[in-house]
Design an enzyme around this catalytic site. Sequence first.
Site, PDB file in Angstrom:
ATOM      1  N   LYS A  14       0.824  -1.221   0.000  1.00  0.00           N
ATOM      2  CA  LYS A  14       0.000   0.000   0.000  1.00  0.00           C
ATOM      3  C   LYS A  14       0.854   1.265   0.000  1.00  0.00           C
ATOM      4  CE  LYS A  14      -2.214  -1.092   3.822  1.00  0.00           C
ATOM      5  NZ  LYS A  14      -1.828  -2.462   4.220  1.00  0.00           N
ATOM      6  N   ARG A  89     -10.001   0.310   8.223  1.00  0.00           N
ATOM      7  CA  ARG A  89      -9.591  -1.056   8.544  1.00  0.00           C
ATOM      8  C   ARG A  89     -10.701  -1.833   9.227  1.00  0.00           C
ATOM      9  NH1 ARG A  89      -3.663  -0.039   8.671  1.00  0.00           N
ATOM     10  NH2 ARG A  89      -2.706  -2.076   8.818  1.00  0.00           N
ATOM     11  N   ARG A 128      11.228  -6.675   5.459  1.00  0.00           N
ATOM     12  CA  ARG A 128      11.105  -5.256   5.828  1.00  0.00           C
ATOM     13  C   ARG A 128      11.566  -5.054   7.276  1.00  0.00           C
ATOM     14  NH1 ARG A 128       5.364  -2.310   5.198  1.00  0.00           N
ATOM     15  NH2 ARG A 128       4.952  -3.232   7.228  1.00  0.00           N
ATOM     16  N   ARG A 134      11.506  -1.967  11.766  1.00  0.00           N
ATOM     17  CA  ARG A 134      10.151  -1.662  12.239  1.00  0.00           C
ATOM     18  C   ARG A 134       9.722  -2.697  13.268  1.00  0.00           C
ATOM     19  NH1 ARG A 134       4.942  -0.324   8.404  1.00  0.00           N
ATOM     20  NH2 ARG A 134       3.686  -1.475   9.889  1.00  0.00           N
ATOM     21  N   ARG A 145      -1.106  -9.657  13.198  1.00  0.00           N
ATOM     22  CA  ARG A 145      -1.679  -8.646  12.293  1.00  0.00           C
ATOM     23  C   ARG A 145      -2.455  -9.301  11.155  1.00  0.00           C
ATOM     24  NH1 ARG A 145       3.722  -6.069  11.066  1.00  0.00           N
ATOM     25  NH2 ARG A 145       2.725  -4.743   9.538  1.00  0.00           N
TER      26      ARG A 145
HETATM   27  P1  ADP Z   1       0.556  -2.503   7.836  1.00  0.00           P
HETATM   28  O1  ADP Z   1      -0.418  -2.208   6.726  1.00  0.00           O
HETATM   29  O2  ADP Z   1       1.869  -3.013   7.343  1.00  0.00           O
HETATM   30  O3  ADP Z   1      -0.020  -3.365   8.941  1.00  0.00           O
HETATM   31  P2  ADP Z   1       0.418   0.255   8.894  1.00  0.00           P
HETATM   32  O4  ADP Z   1       1.639   1.088   8.919  1.00  0.00           O
HETATM   33  O5  ADP Z   1      -0.691   0.669   7.994  1.00  0.00           O
HETATM   34  O6  ADP Z   1       0.966  -1.191   8.580  1.00  0.00           O
HETATM   35  O7  ADP Z   1      -0.184   0.120  10.368  1.00  0.00           O
HETATM   36  C1  ADP Z   1       0.597  -0.268  11.476  1.00  0.00           C
HETATM   37  C2  ADP Z   1      -0.272  -0.443  12.719  1.00  0.00           C
HETATM   38  O8  ADP Z   1      -0.904   0.812  13.067  1.00  0.00           O
HETATM   39  C3  ADP Z   1      -1.445  -1.416  12.595  1.00  0.00           C
HETATM   40  O9  ADP Z   1      -1.050  -2.749  12.819  1.00  0.00           O
HETATM   41  C4  ADP Z   1      -2.387  -0.879  13.686  1.00  0.00           C
HETATM   42  O10 ADP Z   1      -1.961  -1.277  14.981  1.00  0.00           O
HETATM   43  C5  ADP Z   1      -2.224   0.622  13.588  1.00  0.00           C
HETATM   44  N1  ADP Z   1      -3.204   1.215  12.647  1.00  0.00           N
HETATM   45  C6  ADP Z   1      -2.913   1.785  11.438  1.00  0.00           C
HETATM   46  N2  ADP Z   1      -4.035   2.179  10.813  1.00  0.00           N
HETATM   47  C7  ADP Z   1      -5.062   1.869  11.641  1.00  0.00           C
HETATM   48  C8  ADP Z   1      -6.487   1.982  11.564  1.00  0.00           C
HETATM   49  N3  ADP Z   1      -7.072   2.514  10.492  1.00  0.00           N
HETATM   50  N4  ADP Z   1      -7.227   1.535  12.605  1.00  0.00           N
HETATM   51  C9  ADP Z   1      -6.670   1.001  13.684  1.00  0.00           C
HETATM   52  N5  ADP Z   1      -5.343   0.843  13.832  1.00  0.00           N
HETATM   53  C10 ADP Z   1      -4.546   1.258  12.825  1.00  0.00           C
END
Ligand code: ADP
Length: 189
Positions: A14, A89, A128, A134, A145
């Site tokens: 993404k 999400r 990654r 990270r 996740r």
């Molecule tokens: P990825 O898509 O690789 O899981 P992101 O950087 O988008 O990583 O998100 C990392 C973390 O941030 C998620 O696992 C969650 O804990 C939190 N997070 C991000 N976006 C949201 C969201 N829209 N709602 C709830 N938690 C979120």
Amino acid sequence: MLNIVIFGAPGSGKGTQSERIVAKYGINHISTGDVLRAQIKAGTELGKTAKGYIDQGQLLPDELIIDILASTLDSFEDSKGVIFDGFPRTIAQAEALKKMLAERGQEVSIMLDLDVPEDELMTRLIKRGQESGRADDNEETIKKRLVVYHSQTSPLIDWYKNDGKYQHINGLGTMEGIFAEIAEAIDKI
Ligand code: ADP
């Protein structure tokens, strides 16, 4: 206004594809993950709260993330549109986004679902984690996740199909090839 939801499991690409979309279409980018990581780095209260959830591979509460999104959206001036990366999400977040945009006389133009097989997601995220350090890209948290993705996030595929905005994208291949498929879908809107 071009309002794009870029969707997919963790590791689906993404962020990478969002950068390309921003460069080609000149729209603003909201990555909820980037916003939260910046808050953690800055040591804010929000950052401390966020870290607790992220380290456990869990989602932040909907109300909290919806507030963050609304204030980020309001900070854009003369915007040509927005790419939403990592949001929504959950179904509640998708409903909130729909309402938020409707209040501004707008709507989601398209939802791009970057589809990548599970074993490839795992490989990409572990790599990654090794390269970027990270904290949530370790095998145990990645597994959590992915479970959260399947239970709370993937129902959005049907939600956006019902809303008439869904577009499947094959997330396997070269970055250029995937972007070409994305651009073709956007240019058809
Ligand atoms: P990825 O898509 O690789 O899981 P992101 O950087 O988008 O990583 O998100 C990392 C973390 O941030 C998620 O696992 C969650 O804990 C939190 N997070 C991000 N976006 C949201 C969201 N829209 N709602 C709830 N938690 C979120």
